[in-house]
Scaffold this active site. Structure first.
Site, PDB file in Angstrom:
ATOM      1  N   GLN A  49      45.736  34.104  49.007  1.00 40.81           N
ATOM      2  CA  GLN A  49      44.577  33.885  48.144  1.00 40.81           C
ATOM      3  C   GLN A  49      44.146  32.424  48.197  1.00 40.81           C
ATOM      4  O   GLN A  49      44.911  31.535  47.844  1.00 40.81           O
ATOM      5  CB  GLN A  49      44.920  34.261  46.706  1.00 40.81           C
ATOM      6  N   GLY A  50      42.924  32.186  48.630  1.00 37.67           N
ATOM      7  CA  GLY A  50      42.389  30.828  48.689  1.00 37.67           C
ATOM      8  C   GLY A  50      41.293  30.643  47.664  1.00 37.67           C
ATOM      9  O   GLY A  50      40.113  30.489  48.012  1.00 37.67           O
TER      10      GLY A  50
ATOM     11  N   SER B 117      49.766  31.371  47.548  1.00 37.32           N
ATOM     12  CA  SER B 117      50.983  32.164  47.756  1.00 37.32           C
ATOM     13  C   SER B 117      50.917  32.891  49.094  1.00 37.32           C
ATOM     14  O   SER B 117      49.858  33.379  49.484  1.00 37.32           O
ATOM     15  CB  SER B 117      51.151  33.195  46.645  1.00 37.32           C
TER      16      SER B 117
ATOM     17  N   SER C 160      41.974  28.847  44.099  1.00 42.72           N
ATOM     18  CA  SER C 160      42.149  27.590  43.356  1.00 42.72           C
ATOM     19  C   SER C 160      42.093  26.383  44.280  1.00 42.72           C
ATOM     20  O   SER C 160      42.431  26.471  45.468  1.00 42.72           O
ATOM     21  CB  SER C 160      43.500  27.591  42.637  1.00 42.72           C
TER      22      SER C 160
ATOM     23  N   GLU D 127      43.336  42.724  39.534  1.00 49.11           N
ATOM     24  CA  GLU D 127      44.556  42.009  39.205  1.00 49.11           C
ATOM     25  C   GLU D 127      44.953  42.233  37.749  1.00 49.11           C
ATOM     26  O   GLU D 127      46.125  42.274  37.408  1.00 49.11           O
ATOM     27  CB  GLU D 127      44.364  40.513  39.461  1.00 49.11           C
TER      28      GLU D 127
END
Lengths: 405, 332
Positions: A129-130, A164, A132, A247
């Site tokens: 996941q890109g 992550s 933040s 999510e």
């Protein structure tokens, strides 16, 4: 209202339980070294292949996209039975299964779906996941990573953080700014970035739990095909909200079930921790603390069932996302309960709260995962919308109080 | 599995809420402090809706509803701060039809250990006292109870008496029925508490949305918003737990001896009591100086919550019960 299974749910549970018993028995233990990403990926993939062979991969995805099309209740039963059987969780496939897949199903092109969904279901592709950035955490819409259109490509420069699984990822769901002149929320796009593209530099970030699951990711003129855009250009904020809606649904169910198991384990440990001439369990204050936190976790299990019932609606449309009120109330309360469990754990262990591994020898206590859990509570109260953000969401979107700005 | 209210259940709650608004408005009920002021006609109106006999069979004048439906109704009664021996009425109507119809009022009390005083709620109001002990349920005439009223009751709308000892009375129910009463009493009391937890946040949100300081409504400040969001979350968790507990005791193995039911009921007790007390405190705090006044309503919720949390199984006892279920099967 009822808690017992319907006839068909009961059949499904039996089927899942029987299959899990066999599938888990010869899987072997998870890799001991949590930083051995190749081994973790291989282990998680082995489990994912078994899921797919048995028809449980993409359990809640529509059949049209290779999923099982299970109802929210069946999904919950699957998660419950998986926890009880000690089956692996999503592992390195967390982002691909919970974010990328459902987002592509909702917002992707047919071509994107045809290419990516089968790989995700087979456990062949890992996503990270890109979202933040160092300067855009809770204020995600303040992200500054730029994507400039150059012919049929985007050229991307910037940095991401808390990425992550970046070390093993094949693809990244990337939020970029495509229109710096537009209002913050209207200049963002959602892109699929192949992780083997030149210009990506991934550096590990060690967490307080001791693992290196996190990473910083630096992007220096990374070229991504324009066809990797998911949703329209500059419509990425809305697509990201779609991603989040998945999510905040059942993503924490397995976590909760594992926490309930921790509470049971803590009661067993309390009976072994020496306290004066007796054990911690002989202290009524300790028993009440353990009972109180177990009651909190049980109540969250009830709220989970309520949320799943709400997602299921009247059962005619295959179910939708968990409504905001229930999702945020759960996330917030679960974080509080986990921190409470951590506090009770420290009180039970008392002077033996000294190790992130199990203690052996003079004092033989399987306390490792309990102290890890105490640290993990911060992951829950910070990741996926901090507790403070959840409170804003509840206050503004559910209670109707004025917006922050 | 289905743990969400259906349309019938929402309609049931709405009809009870409407009846309460008409017959039990807070500005009136807060003065119903004794036998003379208590409005028995309003009580009978509530009874005539079937409130106290919901789970009884049609032959017995009931609606054959589930415990969870009774719990949903009691959440409304808690939210509306309806005074009077509500839980006792639902229990005593098993044995005394006139309690179910609202013609008679009853109070239920656990017989304390030898030498310990008994706390009786609504003694001056009721026509019958039912005493629970290990042997069963005992009927006692209120006039035979040597008790003195508490002159400054913590909850101004719940009069209480202290009795040095309770007469033995006439046995009217066996030990099994007493155990079921304790279980239902716990669930219905937890329902009252969950109702308080939900309602008191609604009251505080309404206040925060109109009270202005520093040129804006205080509900726009994060310090206030976050208090209210926490309260909302606590209430959501509490009512899910209460509903789940009520469903559990209606399902197979849900009797007082069942571990799953015992744990669910005790757990709901812990969570609902804490939510009601914490949320009431939040409401007083959000109301600021107004919240500290007798005239404002938030203190009434807090005081009712304080009283109800210690009826039947207390939160401490309930927490201990939950803890013991975690190690069930292991040597003591």
């Amino acid at each position: 209202m009822r808690l017992r299974d319907s006839e068909s749910d009961s059949r499904f549970r039996k089927e899942v339980r029987a299959w899990l018993a066999g599938a888990v028995s010869d899987l072997g233990p998870a890799p001991a070294d949590v930083d051995d990403w190749a081994a973790r990926r291989a282990y998680d993939r082995r489990w994912q292949s078994r899921l797919q062979d048995a028809g449980f991969a993409g359990i809640d995805w529509p059949r049209a996209y290779g999923g099982r099309g299970a109802t929210p209740t069946e999904h919950l039963i699957f998660l419950e039975e998986s926890a009880a059987a000690g089956a692996p969780d999503l592992g390195v496939f967390f982002v691909s299964q919970l974010h990328a897949g459902p987002t592509l199903i909702a917002e992707g092109t047919e071509r994107q779906r045809a290419f990516h969904l089968p790989k995700i279901l087979a456990g062949e592709s890992v996503w990270c996941q890109g979202f933040s950035e160092p300067g855009a955490g809770s204020d995600l819409a303040g992200l500054r990573t730029r994507a400039v259109r150059d012919g049929d490509e985007y050229v991307i420069t910037g940095s991401k953080i808390w990425t992550s699984f970046a070390f093993v990822a094949d693809y990244c769901e990337l939020l970029v700014r495509t229109d710096p002149a537009a209002p913050r929320h209207r200049g963002i796009s959602w892109l699929i970035m192949p992780m083997d593209a030149p210009g990506i530099d991934v550096r590990p970030l060690r967490t307080i739990e001791g693992e290196s699951e996190f990473a910083e990711m630096y992007l220096d003129e990374v070229r991504v095909p324009a066809e990797n855009l998911v949703g329209a250009e500059n419509d990425g904020w809305r697509v990201a909200m779609v991603t989040f809606s998945f999510e905040r649904g059942t993503a924490f169910v397995r976590e909760l079930l594992d926490a309930m198991s921790l509470a049971r384990g803590l009661a067993a440990i309390a009976r072994r921790v020496p306290r004066g001439t007796a054990t911690a369990w002989d202290d009524p204050g300790i028993r009440r603390d353990i009972g109180t936190v177990a009651a909190e976790l049980d109540a969250l299990w009830a709220l989970t069932k309520r949320n799943v019932s709400r997602a299921e609606g009247d059962g005619t449309d295959g179910g939708g996302p968990v409504p905001v009120a229930g999702g945020s109330a759960f996330k917030l309360s679960y974080a509080e309960a986990l921190h409470h469990l951590g506090e009770v754990t420290m009180r039970v262990l008392d002077r033996y709260a000294i190790s992130l591994d199990d203690l052996a020898g003079a004092v033989d206590l399987p306390l490792g995962r309990h102290l890890q859990g105490q640290l993990h509570a911060f992951a829950i109260s910070i990741a996926a919308g901090t507790s403070q953000i959840q409170r804003n969401i509840l206050a503004e979107r559910v209670l109707g109080l004025p917006k922050e700005r | 599995m289905r743990l969400e209210l259906d349309d019938d259940q929402r309609a049931l709650q709405a009809s009870v809420r409407a009846l309460c608004a008409e017959h039990f408005p807070l500005e009136r009920t807060r003065t119903w402090t004794d036998r003379d002021s208590f409005d028995r006609r309003a009580w009978r109106t509530l009874a005539e809706l079937g409130t106290f006999v919901m789970t009884r069979s049609a032959d017995e004048g009931g609606a054959e509803l589930a415990t969870v439906d009774a719990g949903l109704v009691y959440q409304v009664l808690g939210a509306e701060l309806v005074p009077g021996p509500l839980v006792a009425a639902a229990l005593a109507s098993d044995l005394i039809d006139e309690v179910g119809t609202g013609q008679l009022l009853a109070t239920v009390v656990e017989r304390p250990a030898d030498g310990q005083p008994a706390v009786l709620r609504h003694l001056g109001l009721v026509d019958v006292v039912l005493v629970l002990d290990a042997a069963g349920i005992w009927r006692v005439e209120p006039a035979d109870v040597d008790a003195r009223p508490v002159t400054s009751p913590l909850d101004p709308t719940t009069p209480v008496w202290l009795a040095t000892r309770l007469p033995q009375g006439e046995r009217v129910g066996d030990a099994a029925l007493a155990a079921r009463w304790r279980q239902r009493g716990d669930v219905l009391t937890s329902a009252l508490l969950a109702g308080i937890a939900v309602k008191v946040i609604e009251v505080a949100v309404a206040y925060a949305a109109q009270r202005e300081q520093f040129g804006r409504v205080i509900g726009g400040f994060q310090a206030v918003k976050h208090l209210l969001a926490d309260g909302f979350a606590r209430a959501e968790v509490a009512r899910a737990a209460v509903d789940a507990a009520a469903v559990t005791i209606d399902e197979p193995g849900g009797g007082p001896d069942g571990t799953a039911a015992a744990r669910a009921v005790a757990g709901a007790r812990v969570v609902a009591a804490r939510a009601a007390v914490a949320n009431s405190k939040t409401a007083i705090q959000v109301h600021g100086g107004m919240g500290f006044t007798w005239e404002a309503t938030p203190h009434l919720y807090l005081k009712r919550a304080w009283l109800e949390e210690n009826v039947f199984t207390t939160p401490d006892e309930a927490a201990e019960l939950v803890a013991r279920t975690l190690t069930a099967g292991e040597a003591a």
